[in-house]
Motif scaffolding. Sequence first.
Motif, PDB file in Angstrom:
ATOM      1  N   ARG A   1      -7.304   1.858  -3.939  1.00 20.04           N
ATOM      2  CA  ARG A   1      -7.979   2.086  -2.665  1.00 20.04           C
ATOM      3  C   ARG A   1      -9.027   3.170  -2.868  1.00 20.04           C
ATOM      4  O   ARG A   1      -8.717   4.257  -3.355  1.00 20.04           O
ATOM      5  CB  ARG A   1      -6.980   2.526  -1.602  1.00 20.04           C
ATOM      6  CG  ARG A   1      -7.626   2.824  -0.253  1.00 20.04           C
ATOM      7  CD  ARG A   1      -6.593   3.339   0.743  1.00 20.04           C
ATOM      8  NE  ARG A   1      -7.213   3.796   1.950  1.00 20.04           N
ATOM      9  CZ  ARG A   1      -7.076   3.213   3.132  1.00 20.04           C
ATOM     10  NH1 ARG A   1      -6.306   2.151   3.248  1.00 20.04           N
ATOM     11  NH2 ARG A   1      -7.678   3.698   4.193  1.00 20.04           N
ATOM     12  N   LEU A   2     -10.273   2.832  -2.519  1.00 18.26           N
ATOM     13  CA  LEU A   2     -11.366   3.799  -2.601  1.00 18.26           C
ATOM     14  C   LEU A   2     -11.763   4.234  -1.201  1.00 18.26           C
ATOM     15  O   LEU A   2     -12.010   3.401  -0.330  1.00 18.26           O
ATOM     16  CB  LEU A   2     -12.592   3.195  -3.291  1.00 18.26           C
ATOM     17  CG  LEU A   2     -12.566   3.044  -4.792  1.00 18.26           C
ATOM     18  CD1 LEU A   2     -13.874   2.430  -5.281  1.00 18.26           C
ATOM     19  CD2 LEU A   2     -12.320   4.364  -5.482  1.00 18.26           C
TER      20      LEU A   2
ATOM     21  N   ALA B   1       0.864  -1.183   0.000  1.00 23.27           N
ATOM     22  CA  ALA B   1       0.000   0.000   0.000  1.00 23.27           C
ATOM     23  C   ALA B   1       0.898   1.231   0.000  1.00 23.27           C
ATOM     24  O   ALA B   1       1.795   1.356   0.835  1.00 23.27           O
ATOM     25  CB  ALA B   1      -0.911  -0.009   1.217  1.00 23.27           C
ATOM     26  N   VAL B   2       0.665   2.121  -0.949  1.00 24.61           N
ATOM     27  CA  VAL B   2       1.529   3.283  -1.136  1.00 24.61           C
ATOM     28  C   VAL B   2       0.701   4.557  -1.003  1.00 24.61           C
ATOM     29  O   VAL B   2      -0.301   4.729  -1.704  1.00 24.61           O
ATOM     30  CB  VAL B   2       2.218   3.245  -2.527  1.00 24.61           C
ATOM     31  CG1 VAL B   2       3.163   4.409  -2.685  1.00 24.61           C
ATOM     32  CG2 VAL B   2       2.939   1.924  -2.727  1.00 24.61           C
ATOM     33  N   ALA B   3       1.123   5.448  -0.129  1.00 23.71           N
ATOM     34  CA  ALA B   3       0.451   6.738   0.031  1.00 23.71           C
ATOM     35  C   ALA B   3       0.779   7.642  -1.149  1.00 23.71           C
ATOM     36  O   ALA B   3       1.784   7.428  -1.851  1.00 23.71           O
ATOM     37  CB  ALA B   3       0.892   7.400   1.338  1.00 23.71           C
ATOM     38  N   ASP B   4      -0.039   8.637  -1.354  1.00 21.06           N
ATOM     39  CA  ASP B   4       0.154   9.550  -2.488  1.00 21.06           C
ATOM     40  C   ASP B   4       1.482  10.290  -2.451  1.00 21.06           C
ATOM     41  O   ASP B   4       2.035  10.631  -3.490  1.00 21.06           O
ATOM     42  CB  ASP B   4      -0.991  10.556  -2.567  1.00 21.06           C
ATOM     43  CG  ASP B   4      -2.274   9.914  -3.080  1.00 21.06           C
ATOM     44  OD1 ASP B   4      -2.211   8.798  -3.631  1.00 21.06           O
ATOM     45  OD2 ASP B   4      -3.341  10.538  -2.933  1.00 21.06           O
TER      46      ASP B   4
ATOM     47  N   PRO C   1       7.447   1.697  -4.854  1.00 19.76           N
ATOM     48  CA  PRO C   1       8.426   0.610  -4.761  1.00 19.76           C
ATOM     49  C   PRO C   1       8.249  -0.341  -5.948  1.00 19.76           C
ATOM     50  O   PRO C   1       7.228  -0.286  -6.647  1.00 19.76           O
ATOM     51  CB  PRO C   1       8.034  -0.081  -3.452  1.00 19.76           C
ATOM     52  CG  PRO C   1       6.561   0.133  -3.363  1.00 19.76           C
ATOM     53  CD  PRO C   1       6.315   1.495  -3.954  1.00 19.76           C
ATOM     54  N   PRO C   2       9.197  -1.220  -6.177  1.00 23.27           N
ATOM     55  CA  PRO C   2       8.991  -2.229  -7.218  1.00 23.27           C
ATOM     56  C   PRO C   2       7.896  -3.199  -6.789  1.00 23.27           C
ATOM     57  O   PRO C   2       7.602  -3.336  -5.606  1.00 23.27           O
ATOM     58  CB  PRO C   2      10.351  -2.922  -7.315  1.00 23.27           C
ATOM     59  CG  PRO C   2      11.056  -2.601  -6.050  1.00 23.27           C
ATOM     60  CD  PRO C   2      10.488  -1.324  -5.532  1.00 23.27           C
TER      61      PRO C   2
ATOM     62  N   ILE D   1      -2.770   1.706  -4.700  1.00 21.48           N
ATOM     63  CA  ILE D   1      -2.654   3.163  -4.692  1.00 21.48           C
ATOM     64  C   ILE D   1      -4.044   3.782  -4.595  1.00 21.48           C
ATOM     65  O   ILE D   1      -5.054   3.109  -4.829  1.00 21.48           O
ATOM     66  CB  ILE D   1      -1.920   3.667  -5.962  1.00 21.48           C
ATOM     67  CG1 ILE D   1      -2.611   3.169  -7.237  1.00 21.48           C
ATOM     68  CG2 ILE D   1      -0.456   3.244  -5.932  1.00 21.48           C
ATOM     69  CD1 ILE D   1      -2.009   3.659  -8.536  1.00 21.48           C
ATOM     70  N   SER D   2      -4.072   5.059  -4.268  1.00 22.27           N
ATOM     71  CA  SER D   2      -5.347   5.764  -4.175  1.00 22.27           C
ATOM     72  C   SER D   2      -5.985   5.892  -5.549  1.00 22.27           C
ATOM     73  O   SER D   2      -5.313   5.778  -6.585  1.00 22.27           O
ATOM     74  CB  SER D   2      -5.136   7.158  -3.584  1.00 22.27           C
ATOM     75  OG  SER D   2      -4.474   7.986  -4.538  1.00 22.27           O
TER      76      SER D   2
END
Length: 168
Positions: free
Chosen positions: A58-59, A22-25, A30-31, A36-37
């Motif tokens: 992610r919603l 899970a990546v924040a904006d 990362p590879p 993502i959002s």
Amino acid sequence: MPTLIRRQDDDQFILGDDPFTAVADDEGLPPGDVIISFTRFQAEGDRLLAEGRAVGVRLEPAEEVEALAYDLPRIAVVALAFPKYRDGRAYTAARLLRQRFSYAGEVRAVGEVLREQAGFMVRCGFDAFAPADGASPADWAHAVHRHRHVYQRAADLRTPAYVEREGG
């Protein structure tokens, strides 16, 4: 790797590794496979998918699942956020994904996800859970199977009590 509770076809629950990050904006990508959002997906989704990554979106509760309709065949995971356990908009989003859009990918519950919600989440079409209360797969299975009868049709296709009474 973080772990998730996953629902199997036979309505059993297992603990499994999460291959997604899970990546924040405001973070770099990362590879590997990412969640993502929706905003970031609109900006970078085509590029990430072209790289051969599995991409999840992610919603948040205020974001409409209909906005993803065109891209759903390309999305591996839709993570529906529960910022508070009492915010039920993600239930509607899950049901829309499964029934209106026939989404066959993973529908994941994230955020303030509690085992008391398990039965309702499964009925709406969730199949992966990141519980905030430390629940185990056995706890989750017990919560889902707590009630034998249901009273309306839902995405889980369980037979409602009124149909059982009529004999089929």
